[in-house]
Structures are given as structure tokens and as C-alpha cells.
Design a protein around this motif. Structure first.
Motif, mmCIF file in Angstrom:
data_model
loop_
_atom_site.group_PDB
_atom_site.id
_atom_site.type_symbol
_atom_site.label_atom_id
_atom_site.label_comp_id
_atom_site.label_asym_id
_atom_site.label_seq_id
_atom_site.Cartn_x
_atom_site.Cartn_y
_atom_site.Cartn_z
ATOM 1 N N MET A 54 -45.786 12.005 -10.249
ATOM 2 C CA MET A 54 -46.945 10.611 -10.364
ATOM 3 C C MET A 54 -47.250 10.638 -8.042
ATOM 4 S SD MET A 54 -43.773 8.141 -9.451
ATOM 5 C CE MET A 54 -44.275 7.119 -8.694
ATOM 6 N N SER A 55 -48.106 9.651 -8.212
ATOM 7 C CA SER A 55 -49.081 9.885 -7.312
ATOM 8 C C SER A 55 -47.893 9.321 -6.412
ATOM 9 C CB SER A 55 -49.927 9.102 -6.703
ATOM 10 O OG SER A 55 -49.834 7.342 -6.860
ATOM 11 N N ASP A 56 -48.401 9.874 -5.019
ATOM 12 C CA ASP A 56 -47.641 9.903 -3.451
ATOM 13 C C ASP A 56 -47.435 8.392 -2.958
ATOM 14 O OD1 ASP A 56 -45.890 9.142 -1.323
ATOM 15 O OD2 ASP A 56 -46.044 11.480 -0.565
ATOM 16 N N PRO A 57 -47.578 7.302 -3.122
ATOM 17 C CA PRO A 57 -47.771 6.087 -2.458
ATOM 18 C C PRO A 57 -48.290 5.534 -0.853
ATOM 19 C CG PRO A 57 -45.978 4.718 -3.500
ATOM 20 C CD PRO A 57 -46.566 6.486 -4.139
ATOM 21 N N TRP A 58 -46.786 6.494 -0.031
ATOM 22 C CA TRP A 58 -46.761 6.578 1.589
ATOM 23 C C TRP A 58 -47.873 7.218 1.716
ATOM 24 C CZ3 TRP A 58 -44.808 2.348 0.178
ATOM 25 C CH2 TRP A 58 -43.822 1.934 -0.603
ATOM 26 N N GLN A 59 -48.639 8.403 0.599
ATOM 27 C CA GLN A 59 -49.058 8.909 2.132
ATOM 28 C C GLN A 59 -50.495 8.374 1.571
ATOM 29 O OE1 GLN A 59 -48.560 12.461 2.866
ATOM 30 N NE2 GLN A 59 -50.933 12.245 4.156
ATOM 31 N N GLU A 60 -50.940 7.701 1.066
ATOM 32 C CA GLU A 60 -52.016 6.950 0.338
ATOM 33 C C GLU A 60 -52.097 5.703 1.603
ATOM 34 O OE1 GLU A 60 -52.411 3.695 -2.440
ATOM 35 O OE2 GLU A 60 -54.000 4.761 -3.282
ATOM 36 N N THR A 120 -36.054 -4.341 7.174
ATOM 37 C CA THR A 120 -35.490 -4.949 5.829
ATOM 38 C C THR A 120 -35.823 -3.850 5.390
ATOM 39 O OG1 THR A 120 -37.372 -6.049 5.268
ATOM 40 C CG2 THR A 120 -35.948 -7.319 5.863
ATOM 41 N N ASP A 121 -35.574 -3.396 3.756
ATOM 42 C CA ASP A 121 -35.029 -2.484 2.926
ATOM 43 C C ASP A 121 -37.051 -2.409 2.256
ATOM 44 O OD1 ASP A 121 -32.822 -1.729 3.419
ATOM 45 O OD2 ASP A 121 -32.079 -2.591 1.098
ATOM 46 N N ASP A 122 -37.855 -3.695 2.836
ATOM 47 C CA ASP A 122 -39.024 -3.561 2.382
ATOM 48 C C ASP A 122 -40.408 -2.657 3.008
ATOM 49 O OD1 ASP A 122 -38.700 -5.219 1.239
ATOM 50 O OD2 ASP A 122 -39.082 -7.257 2.026
ATOM 51 N N PRO A 123 -40.756 -1.992 2.471
ATOM 52 C CA PRO A 123 -41.879 -0.987 3.536
ATOM 53 C C PRO A 123 -42.435 -2.415 4.310
ATOM 54 C CG PRO A 123 -42.786 -0.896 1.087
ATOM 55 C CD PRO A 123 -41.472 -2.420 1.048
ATOM 56 N N THR A 124 -42.181 -1.669 5.491
ATOM 57 C CA THR A 124 -42.738 -2.306 6.692
ATOM 58 C C THR A 124 -43.613 -1.222 7.594
ATOM 59 O OG1 THR A 124 -40.879 -3.370 6.824
ATOM 60 C CG2 THR A 124 -41.681 -3.874 8.567
ATOM 61 N N TRP A 125 -44.608 -2.280 8.140
ATOM 62 C CA TRP A 125 -45.226 -1.576 8.866
ATOM 63 C C TRP A 125 -45.023 -2.083 10.799
ATOM 64 C CZ3 TRP A 125 -48.979 1.413 7.815
ATOM 65 C CH2 TRP A 125 -49.840 1.869 6.414
ATOM 66 N N ILE A 126 -44.271 -0.870 11.659
ATOM 67 C CA ILE A 126 -43.873 -1.477 13.275
ATOM 68 C C ILE A 126 -45.032 -0.879 13.956
ATOM 69 C CG2 ILE A 126 -42.249 -1.510 14.836
ATOM 70 C CD1 ILE A 126 -39.430 -0.429 12.513
ATOM 71 N N ILE A 127 -46.013 -2.131 15.210
ATOM 72 C CA ILE A 127 -46.789 -1.171 15.569
ATOM 73 C C ILE A 127 -46.686 -1.981 16.850
ATOM 74 C CG2 ILE A 127 -49.563 -2.571 15.174
ATOM 75 C CD1 ILE A 127 -48.566 -3.705 12.606
ATOM 76 N N VAL A 160 -39.664 2.062 5.205
ATOM 77 C CA VAL A 160 -39.075 1.792 3.524
ATOM 78 C C VAL A 160 -37.191 2.237 3.639
ATOM 79 C CG1 VAL A 160 -39.143 2.256 0.708
ATOM 80 C CG2 VAL A 160 -41.077 2.643 2.362
ATOM 81 N N LYS A 161 -36.466 1.401 2.845
ATOM 82 C CA LYS A 161 -35.439 0.679 3.209
ATOM 83 C C LYS A 161 -34.735 1.321 4.264
ATOM 84 C CE LYS A 161 -34.844 1.598 -2.181
ATOM 85 N NZ LYS A 161 -34.647 2.819 -2.919
ATOM 86 N N LYS A 162 -34.618 1.281 5.205
ATOM 87 C CA LYS A 162 -35.233 1.319 6.900
ATOM 88 C C LYS A 162 -35.142 2.840 7.887
ATOM 89 C CE LYS A 162 -31.534 -2.774 7.123
ATOM 90 N NZ LYS A 162 -31.274 -2.906 5.642
ATOM 91 N N GLU A 163 -35.668 3.527 6.521
ATOM 92 C CA GLU A 163 -35.848 4.995 6.759
ATOM 93 C C GLU A 163 -37.170 5.152 7.188
ATOM 94 O OE1 GLU A 163 -33.432 7.940 7.448
ATOM 95 O OE2 GLU A 163 -32.322 5.650 6.721
ATOM 96 N N ILE A 164 -37.545 5.607 8.155
ATOM 97 C CA ILE A 164 -38.911 6.071 8.626
ATOM 98 C C ILE A 164 -39.575 7.410 7.733
ATOM 99 C CG2 ILE A 164 -40.246 6.728 10.950
ATOM 100 C CD1 ILE A 164 -38.556 5.714 12.231
ATOM 101 N N GLU A 165 -40.960 6.395 7.025
ATOM 102 C CA GLU A 165 -41.564 7.428 5.968
ATOM 103 C C GLU A 165 -42.581 8.065 6.619
ATOM 104 O OE1 GLU A 165 -41.746 8.950 3.204
ATOM 105 O OE2 GLU A 165 -39.477 7.161 3.066
ATOM 106 N N PHE A 166 -43.218 7.967 8.057
ATOM 107 C CA PHE A 166 -44.341 8.473 8.478
ATOM 108 C C PHE A 166 -44.816 7.406 10.226
ATOM 109 C CE2 PHE A 166 -47.104 5.479 5.344
ATOM 110 C CZ PHE A 166 -47.589 5.215 6.914
ATOM 111 N N GLY A 167 -45.363 8.116 10.816
ATOM 112 C CA GLY A 167 -45.113 7.551 12.661
ATOM 113 C C GLY A 167 -46.883 8.570 12.585
ATOM 114 N N ILE A 168 -47.579 7.393 13.626
ATOM 115 C CA ILE A 168 -49.021 7.935 13.992
ATOM 116 C C ILE A 168 -48.972 7.508 15.396
ATOM 117 C CG2 ILE A 168 -51.222 7.423 13.864
ATOM 118 C CD1 ILE A 168 -51.039 7.258 10.848
#
Length: 613
Positions: free
Chosen positions: A1-7, A82-89, A113-121
Motif C-alpha cells: 500500500m502507499s505510504d501516507p506519511w511520506q505524502e 494526542t494519538d492523532d496525526p499532529t503537525w508541530i510548527i 502519529v500516536k505521539k511518535e515523531i514520523e518526520f521532521g523538516i
């Protein structure tokens, strides 16, 4: 399946580029400044506008996602992860730098996502460096893989932290004591660039070995935490325990050994969490307007990539310079000829330094374990002096070079035309890859400085000034800032290479008193010549130091003066090039206010007679 977080990450990179463009455009305009929790906690309309741009662009594509933004929280929005997908800006990490045009300003975005950092810029937008990291897929700068230095010996490390005023006297006292504890281990140096996200990326790419801070926020850390982790770094709580994004405390390092040593050295103080209403450390949400005029603009720097080895390159550059060297001084204005040639020589020397930085650097020490020198210092000085002697080889010119003096040559300034040379100003920075390294060349006649050239070679910025003809950066005229209110100033200074108790005590006492004025910030870049150019271009209001040498500052003196600033002794008296004491400032009001706080300690003059052993 596609990778939604990469998108999500791909979209975030594009949004971050737009945000960086907005910030750079804002630097060309006057900046209206407001306060948040204190007179040194600043926010601008650009912070707010950039955050709105980022959130709107992401919400349009991902309407179900959550957001934690610095300016939204300041306006009253909750800071809840929260566990929701969250953008910290953080729309502008380094707002004080942005206000003053100090060259470390970034956009920082972390995604959890679920309080774990998936990516950073982290986009250091004045440098035009885009740092990206995706969990499990590595860290990159402008598309090139990066990794931490791997350094495990704390005594061989360059450490980053920030020194800020705080109204709690115990917290403020502990903060300064911690910096002093780290400095006197001793480490190679301590730097304070003024942007948490950039600090973290400097560790990630190996330009520094550690960064620690208490009192920052989740939006300062989220983007950089991903970059450091994926670059192979260690991230932990200030206590040595697991990192908690909402705790407002962190240590990052190139290795666990260095992180644990820093945790052992520093004393904790209380800071409220981002996800609780801690009244003991709440930030005020109301903004009070406090306008400030525009300062000089910094244009984006970049690195040149050269293909030849440093040895072959230095030989080629030397030959090329000699082919262009003036063979006579018989012209109406002989010093203009020398000035133009000095610019060519400095640029060629900078190319050698850049290339040498890509190779293994062998380090030696001089006066102490933290006073470093490399073969590149020596090689570059030979190129500079050799080129100048070939161009002006009639025997009437004299030379004072840092590495020549370290090998026993006398420091004598006569009425003869004299070249004063620092081949690599900021050798510790060069060793670590920290982005401020300069070639400094000054020229004096009748003991008066005629011109100065400072080439900040990793930034690719050429500063130059000729007496009576103005100061320039990359051929654009520069001038000092017009700030006269000490409370609205950034001051820059260094800790030096002498770690004796008496001198370190006086240095930290001075820094404490200056921070308590209070000022907008205290910075440290690690190179005197660049510091003076930052004053000349309006990025900081003043630079002072005791214990520097004439080759560190001679070129900068001309540049500051020609940019409209002044240079004094640290006691307020006339400047003496040989004294190893210097205060440079945008105006006398700022200079005298800082001089009032400086605790002076004795240093031996550069022209003191050499003691026979």
C-alpha cells in the motif's frame, strides 16, 4: 500500500519552501516587533503570517489532522499531543535573530502519529539549507545524507547552548553556571547561534557535537529531533532519562558518552511542561506592540564544491594569483592596487580552506588544549604571504601572520607598509565544520590601518573596506544598525581559549551583567573577524573581547569604522591594536553601556618583548 506519511512529508517540504520565501521577503522590510512573556521573548507579524500560511496549506489537504503551532498557543490554543496525526510548527525559530538579521533563522515542522515523531523538516532559510528526516530512512541536508560526528571525547567537542535572561534569579544563575561547567571541562568551545532547530541540525550534520537546553518548547524541538535521530545522534532528557517532547528539556549529542557527560555536569532547574498549565512558568499570551526599524539584510550563503585535492588546489591558486600579481606600486593610488589584490588572495585562500574541510583534519594545540591549529592554517598563511611577497616584493613591505608569530617571529608594527594576516580565523570552527570561518587580511601604513578584507569562506561572503571609502559585503555597501536602546540589542562575545579560573570568572560575571540589563540576546560565533563583520552589517549591535590578537581584529576594525561604527578599548579609552582588548559597536551609546558592565582582566600585549627561556 502507499505510504501516507511520506505524502505528508513531501507536501510539508513544499509548504516549508513557501514559508522560507515569505521570511526572506520580510527581511527586506521594516519589522514590527511585539513581546510575549518578557522583553526578550519576541514575536513579529511575520511569525503569525507564516504560521497561518503553513496551517492553512496543510489543513486544506489534511483537514482531519491536528496542529500545535507556537503562535496559536501564544494566542490561547491548547498544546496537547494526542494519538492523532499532529503537525508541530515553529514558523520562525530564532525570531530574535530574524529581527536583527542574524544569519540563523529557520522554519521547523515535526509530524507525529500516536505521539511518535514520523518526520521532521527544518529549513534554515537565510542559509538556504533544507534539513529533512523520515523515521527509519535517514537524515538529509539539501538532499545529501548527513550524519553526526561520532565524537565520544567531551574534551574534543564543540557544544551548543543558549544564554538568555530569565526573571527567576536562581534559574538564571543556574543556567550560567551550567555553561561555565561545560566550558571548563574543558571543551573545544561553546557556541550560541540563537535557534534551537538550527542547533539541532548543526549537531546532526557533524558541525557540533552536542546541544542542550532547558526551557524550550515542543515546536522548537520536534523537527530537529527527527533530523538528529535519523543522523545517528543521541537524544535524551536533561536528567539522562528518556526524551519527552513535551518536557521542554533535552540533550542531543553525537554519542551517548558525550550526552551522559553533559547530563552529569549540569544542574537542573524547573520548567513547566508544554502540556500542562504550570503557573510557575506560564508564558503571557498578550502581545504589546514595540516597533523596531529595519537592520541590514543577510543574503543566503552557500558552499562551493571543488574537485581537486587541497594540496594541488593551493598550488594552482598560488600560481594563478602570481600571474595576476601587480609588479609595481608606481601608480597614483598604490594602496588601491594592494586592496584589490588582497581581495583576490583572500578568495583564493578561502577556496583552499573549503576544500581542506572535506578531508581529514589533523589538529595540534598551541597555548592550551583548546587553542587549536592545523596544517591548513599554516599552508594558507604560506599561500597568502607568498602571493603578497611576489606582488609587492621590493622589500618595503612587512608581514605579521598568526602562524609565523606562533613559531617565534616578532610582532612589530612599524611605519612600513605592513600586512596583518589571520589565515583561518575560527580554527576550532574549521575543525568541527561550524559555519563561521574567515580569512582576515589587513594593511597598515605608518601604523594606521588603510584597508581590511574578511572572507567568510563557508558562507561565501566577502567583506571589505578601504579607509574613507565605505564598507561592503559582496560589493553591496553595508552599515551598522541604528539601534540606540541597549534593551533592543544583540551582543556578541567569546569565551576565549584561556580556561584559568580568574579569567573565566570575570568573563561569566560580565556576561551575566549584560544579560541582566536585559538585552535581546547574547551570541557567540567563534570567530572575531566575522563577529566584527556582523556588527558592521547590522546583524548585532556590539562585539567585545579581551585576549584576542591583532590578526583577529585588524581587518574588522576598518570594516566596522567604514560601516559607521566605532572601535574602542574595553575601558572606553582609545583603541590600541596591540592591546588585545577591543570593543566594537554601532554607536557610542551602546558601547558605553556595555563597557560599564565589563570586568577587565590582564592580558599580555601582542608587542610585549618575548621572554627568553
Amino acid at each position: 500500500m502507499s505510504d501516507p506519511w511520506q505524502e505528508c512529508m513531501n507536501h510539508c517540504v513544499e509548504v516549508t519552501k513557501k514559508a522560507g520565501k515569505m521570511i526572506r521577503e520580510a527581511l527586506t522590510e521594516d519589522i514590527a516587533v511585539m513581546q510575549k512573556s518578557s522583553p526578550v521573548d519576541l514575536v513579529t507579524e511575520t511569525d503569525q503570517r507564516v504560521e497561518r500560511l503553513i496551517i492553512a496549506s496543510i489543513k486544506e489537504k489534511y483537514p482531519a489532522h491536528s496542529f500545535i503551532g507556537e503562535e496559536s498557543v501564544a494566542a490561547g490554543a491548547p498544546s496537547v499531543l494526542t494519538d492523532d496525526p499532529t503537525w508541530i510548527i515553529d514558523p520562525i525559530d530564532g525570531t530574535t535573530n530574524f529581527v536583527h538579521r542574524f544569519p540563523f533563522v529557520s522554519v521547523s515542522i515535526g509530524f507525529t502519529v500516536k505521539k511518535e515523531i514520523e518526520f521532521g523538516i527544518v529549513y534554515s532559510c537565510i542559509e538556504d539549507k533544507m534539513y529533512t528526516a523520515r523515521k527509519g530512512k535517514g537524515a538529509f541536508c539539501n538532499g545529501d545524507p548527513i550524519k553526526v560526528s561520532g565524537q565520544e571525547d567531551i574534551s574534543q567537542s564543540l557544544v551548543l547552548t543558549e544564554m538568555n535572561f530569565h526573571k527567576d534569579p536562581e534559574r538564571f544563575k543556574t543556567m550560567l553556571a551550567n555553561v561555565r561547567s561545560i566550558l571548563t571541562i574543558p571543551v573545544h568551545g561553546v557556541r550560541s547561534p540563537g535557534s534551537a532547530a538550527v542547533n539541532m541540525c548543526l549537531v546532526a550534520c557533524g558541525s557540533a557535537d552536542a546541544y542542550y537546553h532547558m526551557g524550550i518548547h515542543c515546536w522548537d524541538m520536534a523537527g530537529g529531533a527527527a533530523v538528529v535521530t535519523e543522523a545517528g545522534g543521541v537524544i535524551m532528557d536533561i536528567s539522562g532519562g528518556p526524551f519527552d517532547l513535551m518536557s521542554r528539556r533535552l540533550i542531543i549529542a553525537s554519542s551517548r558518552a558525550i550526552a551522559e557527560r553533559i547530563a552529569k555536569e549540569i544542574t537542573e532547574f524547573h520548567v513547566g511542561r508544554d502540556d500542562t498549565d504550570d503557573e510557575s512558568d506560564m508564558e503571557a499570551h498578550s502581545h504589546t506592540t514595540n516597533t523596531m526599524e529595519s537592520h541590514s539584510l543577510f543574503s543566503p550563503p552557500w558552499l562551493n564544491h571543488l574537485g581537486a585535492s587541497s594540496d594541488s588546489l593551493s598550488i594552482c591558486l598560488h600560481k594563478a594569483l602570481l600571474s595576476k600579481a601587480p609588479r609595481t606600486l608606481e601608480m597614483e593610488d598604490p594602496w588601491q592596487n594592494a586592496y584589490d589584490f588582497a581581495v583576490q588572495v583572500a578568495r583564493a585562500a578561502g577556496a583552499v580552506i573549503r576544500k581542506a574541510g572535506e578531508e581529514e583534519i589533523k589538529v595540534q594545540t598551541k597555548s592550551s588544549t583548546v587553542d587549536l591549529v592545523t596544517k591548513t592554517d599554516e599552508r594558507v598563511e604560506k599561500i597568502i604571504i607568498g602571493s603578497l611577497k611576489e606582488g609587492f616584493g621590493d622589500g618595503t613591505h612587512c608581514f605579521i601572520g598568526e602562524e609565523s608569530v606562533s613559531k617565534g617571529e616578532p610582532v612589530i608594527l612599524t611605519d612600513k607598509p605592513t600586512w596583518i594576516i589571520d589565515p583561518v580565523d575560527g580554527t576550532t570552527n574549521f575543525v568541527h565544520g561550524f559555519p563561521f570561518v574567515a580569512v582576515s587580511i589587513a594593511f597598515a601604513v605608518n601604523k594606521e590601518l588603510e584597508f581590511g578584507v574578511v572572507y567568510s569562506c563557508l558562507e561565501d561572503k566577502m567583506y571589505k573596506a578601504r579607509k574613507g571609502k565605505g564598507a561592503f559585503c559582496d560589493d553591496e555597501q553595508i552599515q551598522v544598525s541604528d539601534v540606540k536602546d541597549i534593551h533592543k540589542s544583540i551582543i556578541i562575545s567569546e569565551h576565549g581559549t584561556d580556561r584559568s579560573i580568574e579569567k573565566v570568572t570575570k568573563i561569566f560575571s560580565t556576561m551575566q551583567k549584560i544579560l541582566c540589563i536585559p538585552v535581546h540576546g547574547l551570541r557567540g560565533s567563534g570567530t572575531a573577524a566575522t563577529n566584527m563583520c556582523l556588527v558592521a552589517s547590522g546583524a548585532v549591535e556590539a562585539f567585545f573581547e579581551i585576549g584576542i590578537h591583532l590578526w583577529d581584529i585588524a581587518a574588522g576594525v576598518v570594516i566596522v569604522r567604514e560601516a559607521g561604527g566605532l572601535v574602542l578599548d574595553v575601558d572606553g579609552g582609545p583603541f590600541d591594536l596591540m592591546s588585545r582588548r577591543m570593543m566594537s559597536a554601532n554607536n557610542n551609546v551602546i558601547a558605553q553601556r556595555i563597557i560599564k558592565e565589563i570586568e577587565i582582566f590582564p592580558v599580555e600585549r601582542d608587542d610585549a618583548p618575548v621572554q627568553k627561556k
